[in-house]
Design an enzyme around this catalytic site. Structure first.
Site, mmCIF file in Angstrom:
data_model
loop_
_atom_site.group_PDB
_atom_site.id
_atom_site.type_symbol
_atom_site.label_atom_id
_atom_site.label_comp_id
_atom_site.label_asym_id
_atom_site.label_seq_id
_atom_site.Cartn_x
_atom_site.Cartn_y
_atom_site.Cartn_z
ATOM 1 N N ASP A 68 35.856 -40.676 40.503
ATOM 2 C CA ASP A 68 34.819 -39.675 40.785
ATOM 3 C C ASP A 68 34.284 -39.174 39.446
ATOM 4 O O ASP A 68 34.589 -38.074 38.990
ATOM 5 C CB ASP A 68 35.368 -38.520 41.624
ATOM 6 C CG ASP A 68 34.251 -37.661 42.215
ATOM 7 O OD1 ASP A 68 33.075 -37.910 41.893
ATOM 8 O OD2 ASP A 68 34.556 -36.742 42.989
ATOM 9 N N CYS A 71 33.080 -35.450 38.315
ATOM 10 C CA CYS A 71 33.494 -34.429 39.286
ATOM 11 C C CYS A 71 33.717 -33.112 38.547
ATOM 12 O O CYS A 71 34.203 -33.088 37.415
ATOM 13 C CB CYS A 71 34.781 -34.870 39.981
ATOM 14 S SG CYS A 71 35.262 -33.802 41.349
ATOM 15 N N HIS A 152 36.895 -31.335 47.777
ATOM 16 C CA HIS A 152 35.558 -30.807 47.501
ATOM 17 C C HIS A 152 35.259 -29.672 48.483
ATOM 18 O O HIS A 152 35.615 -29.749 49.655
ATOM 19 C CB HIS A 152 34.502 -31.907 47.625
ATOM 20 C CG HIS A 152 34.644 -32.968 46.577
ATOM 21 N ND1 HIS A 152 33.877 -34.114 46.576
ATOM 22 C CD2 HIS A 152 35.456 -33.065 45.499
ATOM 23 C CE1 HIS A 152 34.210 -34.857 45.536
ATOM 24 N NE2 HIS A 152 35.176 -34.239 44.869
ATOM 25 N N GLU A 155 32.174 -22.376 48.563
ATOM 26 C CA GLU A 155 32.757 -21.085 48.918
ATOM 27 C C GLU A 155 31.832 -19.929 48.552
ATOM 28 O O GLU A 155 31.067 -20.004 47.577
ATOM 29 C CB GLU A 155 34.103 -20.877 48.211
ATOM 30 C CG GLU A 155 35.188 -21.799 48.736
ATOM 31 C CD GLU A 155 36.489 -21.708 47.960
ATOM 32 O OE1 GLU A 155 37.491 -22.238 48.487
ATOM 33 O OE2 GLU A 155 36.514 -21.144 46.855
ATOM 34 N N SER A 294 43.527 -23.703 45.391
ATOM 35 C CA SER A 294 43.385 -24.451 46.638
ATOM 36 C C SER A 294 42.665 -23.566 47.646
ATOM 37 O O SER A 294 42.439 -22.373 47.412
ATOM 38 C CB SER A 294 44.761 -24.843 47.162
ATOM 39 O OG SER A 294 45.578 -23.690 47.271
ATOM 40 N N MET A 295 42.301 -24.140 48.806
ATOM 41 C CA MET A 295 41.634 -23.320 49.825
ATOM 42 C C MET A 295 42.594 -22.207 50.262
ATOM 43 O O MET A 295 43.772 -22.443 50.505
ATOM 44 C CB MET A 295 41.179 -24.177 51.004
ATOM 45 C CG MET A 295 42.262 -24.858 51.795
ATOM 46 S SD MET A 295 41.639 -26.016 53.063
ATOM 47 C CE MET A 295 40.776 -24.919 54.181
ATOM 48 N N HIS A 316 42.179 -27.962 35.495
ATOM 49 C CA HIS A 316 40.957 -27.979 36.323
ATOM 50 C C HIS A 316 41.198 -27.412 37.704
ATOM 51 O O HIS A 316 40.273 -27.340 38.511
ATOM 52 C CB HIS A 316 40.422 -29.407 36.442
ATOM 53 C CG HIS A 316 41.106 -30.271 37.452
ATOM 54 N ND1 HIS A 316 42.476 -30.432 37.507
ATOM 55 C CD2 HIS A 316 40.608 -31.046 38.454
ATOM 56 C CE1 HIS A 316 42.786 -31.256 38.495
ATOM 57 N NE2 HIS A 316 41.670 -31.641 39.088
ATOM 58 N N GLY A 317 42.418 -26.993 38.027
ATOM 59 C CA GLY A 317 42.711 -26.467 39.357
ATOM 60 C C GLY A 317 44.202 -26.303 39.553
ATOM 61 O O GLY A 317 44.963 -26.268 38.580
#
Length: 388
Positions: A68, A71, A152, A155, A294-295, A316-317
């Site tokens: 990706d 991204c 992806h 929000e 995360s969600m 990055h997360g």
């Protein structure tokens, strides 16, 4: 920071043995300079570890960038505050879901007006780089402004001052994936052709100065730009939907758009190197960046501290702790609902592999990243949109 070997350093306090071994293997490639850096969210990937920063002299491993290409994240701070928002959030979620194609393989039925100048820009860039993106995806124009699936998301969030932020995560979609897969295959073919003994076939590389390397860089940069404009196009659509929901125009206060799967030519430790960040953002001193959780968990607006040993990088997360298949075995739909309590989302077990418990705790990741970035804002989600 922990020095694992002379050519491998890590900021991750949560790191399993397989991930360490994979990163160690990558760090033994002869063109790594000066060392490979593991970010706090590092976890097992294909060939190269996700959450790794890989500086190389005179060569690039296409799998170290990932499939990706480009991204990343985009965020806009609006002029709205929590008190400006309607109580019912479901309408805006459904409006966004109608305005932006979601899920893998989904694309626009036609090129919409806002996308036309961006398409023209990408057409001109492709012509300048001497290739036709249609050889990889005939409908690449319709892919601009589409989200994808997996982690992806789109929000609507609030920061610590109850200011409204719009936040989304996506990349170069199907066309970028096809470009990446092509060049990974080319690198593997050349390794076989020249009898190059690799510790992992996915560490196959292209050598600077060859036609194959030059073509990869040209198409990589096009795909990175496609990803950047893809996020811009989606954000403009999100802004339009939020404006209709609130009944007032969105006053844009700040916009940040950053990659976390990409390659750039940079200078580090006295040499010009190709820095491939596979799941890491650029964190030069003062550079703004975005680190999503995360969600259902917090996300962060940050600025870089320019740590030289990290090659001016940061996580990055949250980084996965369990694979998608393992998460589906371990967790239930009820646990997902509980994790998303108070957040407007499409309530389906299709998102079970994205449950927050499948990821490393984002607060732990950010604590590990204290040397790498300064937190400017902490965002909490009100609305979450994802593709199946």
């Amino acid at each position: 920071m922990e020095t694992i070997t002379k050519r491998l350093v890590s900021w991750a306090s949560l790191l399993d043995g397989q991930t360490v071994e994979q990163a160690r293997t990558s760090s033994t490639m002869p063109f790594i300079y000066p060392h490979l850096a593991l970010m706090p969210d590092a976890h097992l990937g294909l060939g190269a570890t996700v959450g790794s920063v890989i500086p190389t002299l005179g060569a690039i491993m296409p799998a170290a960038v990932g499939v990706d290409i480009g991204c990343g994240m985009i965020a806009v701070r609006t002029g709205f505050e929590a008190s400006d928002l309607p109580a019912d959030r479901r309408p805006v979620r459904e409006q966004i879901e109608r305005a932006i194609p979601l899920s893998a393989g989904k694309h626009n039925r036609k090129v919409v007006a806002t996308a036309e100048p961006r398409i023209a820009e990408l057409e001109a860039l492709a012509e300048a780089k001497g290739f036709d993106p249609a050889r990889y995806a005939g409908n690449w124009r319709q892919q601009l402004g589409s989200l994808g699936s997996g982690n992806h998301f789109i929000e609507v969030s609030l920061d610590e001052l109850d200011r409204v932020w719009l936040f989304l995560h996506s990349g170069s979609r199907g066309v970028g994936n096809k470009i990446a897969q092509h060049h990974i295959a080319v690198a593997k073919r050349l390794a076989t052709q020249w009898w190059i003994d690799l510790p992992d076939p996915d560490l196959a590389y292209l050598v600077e100065g060859t036609p194959e390397f030059t073509r990869y860089i040209a198409e990589l940069r096009w795909a990175q730009h496609f990803a950047l404009l893809n996020r811009e196009e989606m954000m403009d659509r999100v802004i339009r939907q939020v404006s209709e929901w609130v009944g007032a125009p969105v006053e844009e206060q700040e916009r940040i758009n950053c990659h976390h799967n990409f390659t750039e030519s940079e200078e580090h430790f006295g040499k010009r190197v190709w820095v491939s960040r596979k799941g890491a953002i650029q964190a030069d001193l003062g550079r703004p960046g975005l680190i999503p959780g995360s969600m259902g968990t917090a996300s962060y607006v940050v600025e870089g501290l320019g740590h030289p040993m990290s090659l001016n990088s940061s996580p990055h997360g949250a980084g996965r702790e369990y694979s998608r298949s393992k998460a589906r075995q371990l967790f239930t739909h009820e646990q997902l609902r509980e994790a998303m309590r108070g957040i407007e989302f499409r309530d389906t077990d299709a998102f079970l592999d994205e449950i927050p418990q499948a990821y490393k705790p984002i607060d732990r990741v950010m604590a590990d990243a204290a040397e790498l970035v300064r937190v400017r804002h902490v965002l909490r989600q009100l609305v979450n949109v994802k593709g199946d």
